[in-house]
Design a protein around this motif. Structure first.
Motif, PDB file in Angstrom:
ATOM      1  N   ALA A 182     -35.420 -20.761   9.465  1.00 43.70           N
ATOM      2  CA  ALA A 182     -36.171 -21.740  10.239  1.00 43.70           C
ATOM      3  C   ALA A 182     -37.133 -21.057  11.205  1.00 43.70           C
ATOM      4  N   ARG A 183     -36.656 -20.015  11.877  1.00 44.43           N
ATOM      5  CA  ARG A 183     -37.521 -19.312  12.817  1.00 44.43           C
ATOM      6  C   ARG A 183     -38.673 -18.622  12.083  1.00 44.43           C
ATOM      7  N   ALA A 184     -38.375 -18.040  10.930  1.00 41.55           N
ATOM      8  CA  ALA A 184     -39.434 -17.395  10.147  1.00 41.55           C
ATOM      9  C   ALA A 184     -40.473 -18.430   9.723  1.00 41.55           C
ATOM     10  N   ALA A 185     -40.013 -19.601   9.342  1.00 37.82           N
ATOM     11  CA  ALA A 185     -40.931 -20.660   8.931  1.00 37.82           C
ATOM     12  C   ALA A 185     -41.806 -21.117  10.089  1.00 37.82           C
ATOM     13  N   GLU A 186     -41.190 -21.284  11.236  1.00 34.51           N
ATOM     14  CA  GLU A 186     -41.964 -21.692  12.410  1.00 34.51           C
ATOM     15  C   GLU A 186     -43.018 -20.648  12.738  1.00 34.51           C
ATOM     16  N   ALA A 187     -42.646 -19.381  12.613  1.00 34.18           N
ATOM     17  CA  ALA A 187     -43.577 -18.299  12.932  1.00 34.18           C
ATOM     18  C   ALA A 187     -44.806 -18.338  12.021  1.00 34.18           C
ATOM     19  N   ILE A 188     -44.598 -18.663  10.760  1.00 30.01           N
ATOM     20  CA  ILE A 188     -45.737 -18.761   9.829  1.00 30.01           C
ATOM     21  C   ILE A 188     -46.703 -19.847  10.306  1.00 30.01           C
ATOM     22  N   GLY A 189     -46.145 -20.967  10.747  1.00 32.30           N
ATOM     23  CA  GLY A 189     -46.997 -22.035  11.252  1.00 32.30           C
ATOM     24  C   GLY A 189     -47.718 -21.643  12.525  1.00 32.30           C
ATOM     25  N   ARG A 190     -47.003 -21.013  13.462  1.00 33.91           N
ATOM     26  CA  ARG A 190     -47.609 -20.648  14.742  1.00 33.91           C
ATOM     27  C   ARG A 190     -48.722 -19.625  14.572  1.00 33.91           C
ATOM     28  N   ALA A 191     -48.551 -18.747  13.594  1.00 33.24           N
ATOM     29  CA  ALA A 191     -49.546 -17.704  13.372  1.00 33.24           C
ATOM     30  C   ALA A 191     -50.769 -18.225  12.629  1.00 33.24           C
ATOM     31  N   GLY A 192     -50.773 -19.504  12.270  1.00 29.18           N
ATOM     32  CA  GLY A 192     -51.903 -20.068  11.551  1.00 29.18           C
ATOM     33  C   GLY A 192     -51.971 -19.628  10.099  1.00 29.18           C
ATOM     34  N   LEU A 193     -50.796 -19.321   9.529  1.00 27.67           N
ATOM     35  CA  LEU A 193     -50.751 -18.776   8.180  1.00 27.67           C
ATOM     36  C   LEU A 193     -50.234 -19.773   7.150  1.00 27.67           C
ATOM     37  N   ALA A 194     -50.035 -21.014   7.560  1.00 23.26           N
ATOM     38  CA  ALA A 194     -49.417 -21.993   6.666  1.00 23.26           C
ATOM     39  C   ALA A 194     -50.197 -22.174   5.374  1.00 23.26           C
ATOM     40  N   GLU A 195     -51.505 -22.212   5.477  1.00 20.10           N
ATOM     41  CA  GLU A 195     -52.313 -22.443   4.285  1.00 20.10           C
ATOM     42  C   GLU A 195     -52.285 -21.245   3.347  1.00 20.10           C
ATOM     43  N   VAL A 224     -52.235 -28.841   5.224  1.00 18.75           N
ATOM     44  CA  VAL A 224     -52.281 -28.169   3.931  1.00 18.75           C
ATOM     45  C   VAL A 224     -52.278 -29.215   2.826  1.00 18.75           C
ATOM     46  N   ALA A 225     -53.212 -29.084   1.900  1.00 18.53           N
ATOM     47  CA  ALA A 225     -53.342 -30.062   0.817  1.00 18.53           C
ATOM     48  C   ALA A 225     -52.253 -29.843  -0.236  1.00 18.53           C
ATOM     49  N   GLY A 226     -51.964 -30.916  -0.973  1.00 18.02           N
ATOM     50  CA  GLY A 226     -51.061 -30.801  -2.107  1.00 18.02           C
ATOM     51  C   GLY A 226     -49.606 -31.059  -1.821  1.00 18.02           C
ATOM     52  N   ILE A 227     -49.269 -31.538  -0.622  1.00 15.57           N
ATOM     53  CA  ILE A 227     -47.857 -31.786  -0.317  1.00 15.57           C
ATOM     54  C   ILE A 227     -47.561 -33.272  -0.139  1.00 15.57           C
ATOM     55  N   THR A 228     -48.569 -34.108  -0.328  1.00 16.57           N
ATOM     56  CA  THR A 228     -48.385 -35.541  -0.084  1.00 16.57           C
ATOM     57  C   THR A 228     -47.296 -36.137  -0.958  1.00 16.57           C
TER      58      THR A 228
END
Length: 480
Positions: A182-195, A224-228
């Motif tokens: 969960a923390r690793a996932a949050e970090a990806i979002g915070r770093a602006g790397l989600a896309e 991020v597109a494609g998750i709807t």
């Protein structure tokens, strides 16, 4: 307790305003983690050590150290440094190459022992080198056998928000611990790397609800597109808090029609679903949500009332003052504490008159929240109350004091944080290290350098993360 919400609370995903749960610093304050991808690593973890500046007339031993370092013979550089006869100075550049070699070998603690020999009282801190050492403290612990150490490391990575850490963060999404994932996932979002992270989408299928929720938040925040379709399926199938976050994700992606589903969830029988809905509405900040949040401070369940109070602080409207003032009289101390923190976040000076009486509340944590609220409103005298509470025998109280002092602007708050950084118990030390990284005060580097020497690895990691924050802020201030 409903299983999805247990995971939700464990990931720290639903904490709004002041944390509703234990503020160990290892949990998320906002949002939820995200991610998943296998990146194979072998040998030592990479550290972006700064290359040493050239010297015009190097000695023979300095030339040898430089040649060995450039040839990646890091162990031989260290051997060379250790072979210098006792009482003889090896030279600053030999020490520098030895320090950098320790970093390359993934031994930041050993590198840190050399730093005082390189940067003596006659030399100012070398910011780039100090940052590299701090990064080493974090990166070297992402695969520590102890779960709480890995959580501390990924928490620091999340707050660093550095793009080059993506492989490490995606590696963390394979961890056996759901909290680490969960923390690793949050970090990806915070770093602006989600896309950029395909692993993030795969995290929507993680076995842990908290990680799936984190993925929903990070992906939808980044639009991020494609998750709807996946979010629609989650919202349709799941009957717990996960569905609320899926609806919120759809709303962020343009499906405004789902807002009615979130509104309706506030009235459902399950208090955990109501809590999730209130937290989401606080973050979305839709004007039509304010009346719903205000009414929720009267909910029969104390945890729901606490979430409502926190969401009003997150919402940020002065119209929340009236319901928050009502919540100050709640029979549950947690509700009172959260309401105080939210009032402080609203930043209305006139609310001091309703906050100050709670400095005498029977509950210590409520008194600390009153201190925090007053500090947010610029009342420097509240530092005196913090100093008194910092001597409380309960380490959780002392830890909460450190958390509250993170918002203090008065210089006399720094000695209290430094004292807590030397506390006999690790929790106050960890919270003080974390608070120093968020503090607007000056002269924080010396204290955080002390934190790098702590006997507890989690405190060292947290101090390293805070040190990176402080150094980055100083650099930004100089560049203006």
């Amino acid at each position: 307790m409903h299983q999805p919400l247990r995971a939700l609370r464990a990931s720290g995903s639903m904490i709004v305003g002041k944390s509703l749960f234990a503020k160990t610093g290892l949990l998320s304050i906002r949002g939820i983690p995200v991610g998943f991808l296998l990146i194979a690593f072998s040998g030592a973890l990479p550290v972006a050590a700064a290359a040493p500046p050239p010297k015009s007339t190097p000695t023979a031993i300095e030339r040898e150290a430089m040649a060995l370092y450039q040839a990646s013979e890091f162990n031989r550089v260290i051997d060379l440094l250790q072979q210098v006869p006792a009482g003889q100075e090896p030279g600053r550049e030999v020490i520098r190459y030895g320090l950098l070699s320790q970093l390359k070998l993934g031994k930041p603690e050993e590198a840190w022992k050399l730093y005082p020999k390189l940067v003596t009282a006659n030399h100012p801190d070398e910011t780039a080198l100090l940052r590299d050492i701090a990064r080493g403290f974090i990166l070297s612990r992402v695969r520590d056998p102890q779960e709480h150490i890995r959580i501390a490391a990924y928490t620091a990575l999340a707050e660093m928000g550095e793009g080059e850490t993506l492989p490490l963060l995606e590696d963390g999404l394979l961890d056996s611990s759901a909290l680490v994932r969960a923390r690793a996932a949050e970090a990806i979002g915070r770093a602006g790397l989600a896309e950029r992270s395909a692993a993030l989408k795969r995290a929507l299928r993680d076995e842990a609800p908290g990680v799936r929720i984190a993925a929903i938040n990070a992906l939808s925040d980044a639009k991020v597109a494609g998750i709807t379709d996946q979010l629609t399926e989650i919202a349709r199938v799941d009957e717990g808090p996960e569905s609320i976050f899926a609806f919120a994700g759809l709303y962020k992606l343009g499906r405004t029609d789902v807002l009615i589903d979130i509104f309706s969830a506030v009235t459902l029988p399950d208090p955990e679903v109501r809590m999730a809905a209130l937290g989401v509405l606080g973050r979305l900040r839709r004007p039509t949500s304010l009346s719903i949040l205000s009414q929720a401070v009267y909910d029969p369940h104390p945890a729901v009332r606490a979430f409502a109070a926190g969401s009003l602080g997150e919402f940020g409207s002065v119209e929340g003052i009236a319901p928050l003032t009502h919540a100050l009289g709640d029979e549950n101390p947690r509700v009172r504490a959260i309401a105080l923190s939210s009032l402080g976040r609203l930043g209305v000076a006139d609310t001091r008159s309703v906050i100050q009486p709670l400095l005498r509340d029977a509950d210590e944590h409520v008194r600390i929240s009153a201190v925090e609220a007053l500090l947010r409103l610029g009342d420097a005298s509240a530092v005196l109350n913090a100093a008194d509470l910092a001597r409380h025998p309960d380490p959780s109280v002392r830890g909460d004091v450190a958390h509250a002092l993170a918002v203090a602007t008065a210089p006399n708050a720094l000695p209290i944080l430094e004292l807590l950084l030397r506390d006999q118990q690790p929790l106050p030390r960890l919270m003080a290290a974390r608070a120093l990284g968020k503090s607007p005060l000056k002269s924080l580097v010396p204290a955080l350098k002390i934190g790098l020497q702590d006997s507890d690895a989690a405190v060292r990691i947290t101090s390293a993360g805070s040190l990176i924050h402080v150094l980055s802020r100083k650099e930004k201030a100089r560049s203006r």
